[in-house]
Scaffold this motif. Structure first.
Motif, mmCIF file in Angstrom:
data_model
loop_
_atom_site.group_PDB
_atom_site.id
_atom_site.type_symbol
_atom_site.label_atom_id
_atom_site.label_comp_id
_atom_site.label_asym_id
_atom_site.label_seq_id
_atom_site.Cartn_x
_atom_site.Cartn_y
_atom_site.Cartn_z
ATOM 1 N N ASP A 57 -8.343 -7.411 -4.001
ATOM 2 C CA ASP A 57 -7.433 -6.143 -4.209
ATOM 3 C C ASP A 57 -7.843 -5.324 -5.336
ATOM 4 O O ASP A 57 -7.732 -4.994 -6.651
ATOM 5 C CB ASP A 57 -6.261 -6.365 -4.742
ATOM 6 N N ARG A 99 -7.753 -1.715 -6.549
ATOM 7 C CA ARG A 99 -6.972 -0.877 -7.288
ATOM 8 C C ARG A 99 -7.276 0.695 -7.793
ATOM 9 O O ARG A 99 -8.014 0.188 -8.157
ATOM 10 C CB ARG A 99 -5.340 -1.314 -7.827
ATOM 11 N N GLU A 100 -6.845 1.419 -7.746
ATOM 12 C CA GLU A 100 -7.195 2.455 -8.407
ATOM 13 C C GLU A 100 -8.526 3.562 -8.428
ATOM 14 O O GLU A 100 -9.064 3.956 -9.189
ATOM 15 C CB GLU A 100 -6.719 2.343 -9.811
ATOM 16 N N ASP A 136 -2.757 4.657 -3.657
ATOM 17 C CA ASP A 136 -1.747 4.951 -4.448
ATOM 18 C C ASP A 136 -1.491 5.481 -5.648
ATOM 19 O O ASP A 136 -1.071 5.990 -5.109
ATOM 20 C CB ASP A 136 -4.110 3.529 -5.837
ATOM 21 N N ARG A 195 -6.807 2.501 -3.039
ATOM 22 C CA ARG A 195 -6.242 0.870 -3.046
ATOM 23 C C ARG A 195 -7.502 -0.052 -1.797
ATOM 24 O O ARG A 195 -6.597 -0.362 -1.043
ATOM 25 C CB ARG A 195 -4.960 0.379 -3.282
ATOM 26 N N VAL A 248 2.995 -3.759 0.143
ATOM 27 C CA VAL A 248 2.588 -2.034 -0.214
ATOM 28 C C VAL A 248 3.178 -1.210 0.680
ATOM 29 O O VAL A 248 3.780 -0.198 0.762
ATOM 30 C CB VAL A 248 1.154 -2.145 0.646
#
Length: 363
Positions: free
Chosen positions: A119, A121-122, A145, A323, A342
């Motif tokens: 996962d 993210r960002e 995200d 993401r 999500v």
């Protein structure tokens, strides 16, 4: 090229010199992928036996790094190092060898994931992680995200020229007010960084007193991380610590993090007396950052995560982080579970936004 998994904190520390060389060969890197930032973060926030660094070497030189850790929440997941105090996450890929390093990194990540979901993210659009995402052979999914605000890395006068005339006139008036008050700034040398950062955090506490503040910024572990990481980054030219003085007294301190193509205003603290004197702190900070951080290949002045109203006055570009969810065939159900969560949170955010637009009326 050979991918390997690093799980020991001592080896993480020893990777520093090679990691920094790779960091400077990765044009997409943000300051949050530097070894100084991530190793310091691990020392403050890391969990025993959770480290998962996937590294790709060629002839002893690093060609790629994916800095991850394994967590359970409650599903087994590999997530980037850096946590919530980092505005961007990414991998590092050597620009000259990315075509060969990206597939090797994807293969190493698949082996490291085993029964866990990845996962990521960002990830900033254009990030190096997009290269290995395209090489991924298993199930994958890309989601939106956090929102970030970005300006071009231009001198202040050119930033003002981008604004509508009335807004530019107000900004110039605020700059004249700062000059009339006698506010000046100075860049702190590496010997003074620790004291300046302690001062920053105290001013940050004062400016948010009585209001909602990011509680992590007030905790000892964050203070230790910030002082340790930024101290190293100032020495290597990857951070600027700036003090703002009025009548000889330090009234504000700002940290700007730097990479090859991006400068990001990370955190500041200001004395409430500045606002009492009608000094516009946001204009003061941007003016100094534009003066000190513009030049070379740097193309972006990032206002980092968040769409606060004061940022919009400068007509920034809205950039949405990504993401990246990746699974192996046998862990595809984990990806489906996370993707549903999500999507549900996205629907809830949209409903709340529409409710607020209607004035919060109705059930």
């Amino acid at each position: 090229m050979a991918a390997e998994l690093v799980t020991g904190a001592d080896e993480f520390a020893q990777l520093g010199p090679a990691w920094e060389r790779l960091y400077r060969r990765c044009s997409a890197a943000t300051p949050f992928q530097s070894h100084a930032w991530l190793h310091s973060w691990w020392l403050s926030y890391g969990s025993p036996r959770a480290l998962r660094l996937v590294v790709v070497r060629e002839g002893g030189e690093l060609r790629a790094v994916a800095p991850l850790m394994r967590v359970r929440r409650p599903l087994p997941v590999l997530v980037p190092l850096g946590g919530a105090v980092s505005d961007y996450a990414d991998v590092l890929l050597d620009d000259e060898h990315a075509d060969r390093a990206a597939p090797a990194l994807a293969e190493g990540l698949a082996a490291a994931a085993r029964t866990a979901l990845i996962d990521f993210r960002e990830v900033r659009p254009g990030g190096a992680a997009e290269r290995f995402y395209e090489q991924w052979s298993g199930p994958r999914r890309r989601e939106r995200d956090s929102v970030c605000m970005e300006l071009p890395a231009l001198p202040m006068e050119e930033l003002l020229d981008r604004l509508p005339p009335p807004r530019a006139q107000r900004a110039r008036s605020k700059l004249r007010k700062l000059a009339a008050l006698g506010v000046r700034h100075r860049v702190v040398g590496h010997d003074g960084v620790e004291a300046a950062l302690h001062r920053l955090l105290e001013l940050h506490r004062l400016q948010w007193q009585g209001r909602k503040v990011t509680s992590e910024h007030l905790r000892p572990r964050f203070r230790t991380h910030l002082v340790r990481a930024v101290g190293r980054m100032v020495r290597s030219g990857d951070a600027l610590v700036t003090e703002f003085l009025l009548d000889g007294e330090v009234m504000a301190v700002d940290v700007t993090l730097l990479s090859r193509r991006l400068a990001g205003g990370y955190l500041y603290g200001s004395d409430p007396r500045l606002r009492e004197r009608k000094a516009d702190v946001a204009t003061m900070l941007l003016h100094a950052t534009a003066q000190e951080a513009v030049g070379g290949e740097r193309r972006v002045l990032s206002l980092l995560r968040g769409a606060e109203s004061y940022k919009h006055r400068w007509r920034p570009e809205t950039v949405v982080n990504q993401r990246l969810l990746l699974a192996r065939r046998r862990t595809a159900p984990l990806l489906a579970v996370v993707a549903v969560g999500v999507a549900a949170r996205g629907i809830c955010r949209d409903l709340v936004h529409r409710w607020r637009e209607r004035g919060g009326e109705g059930s």
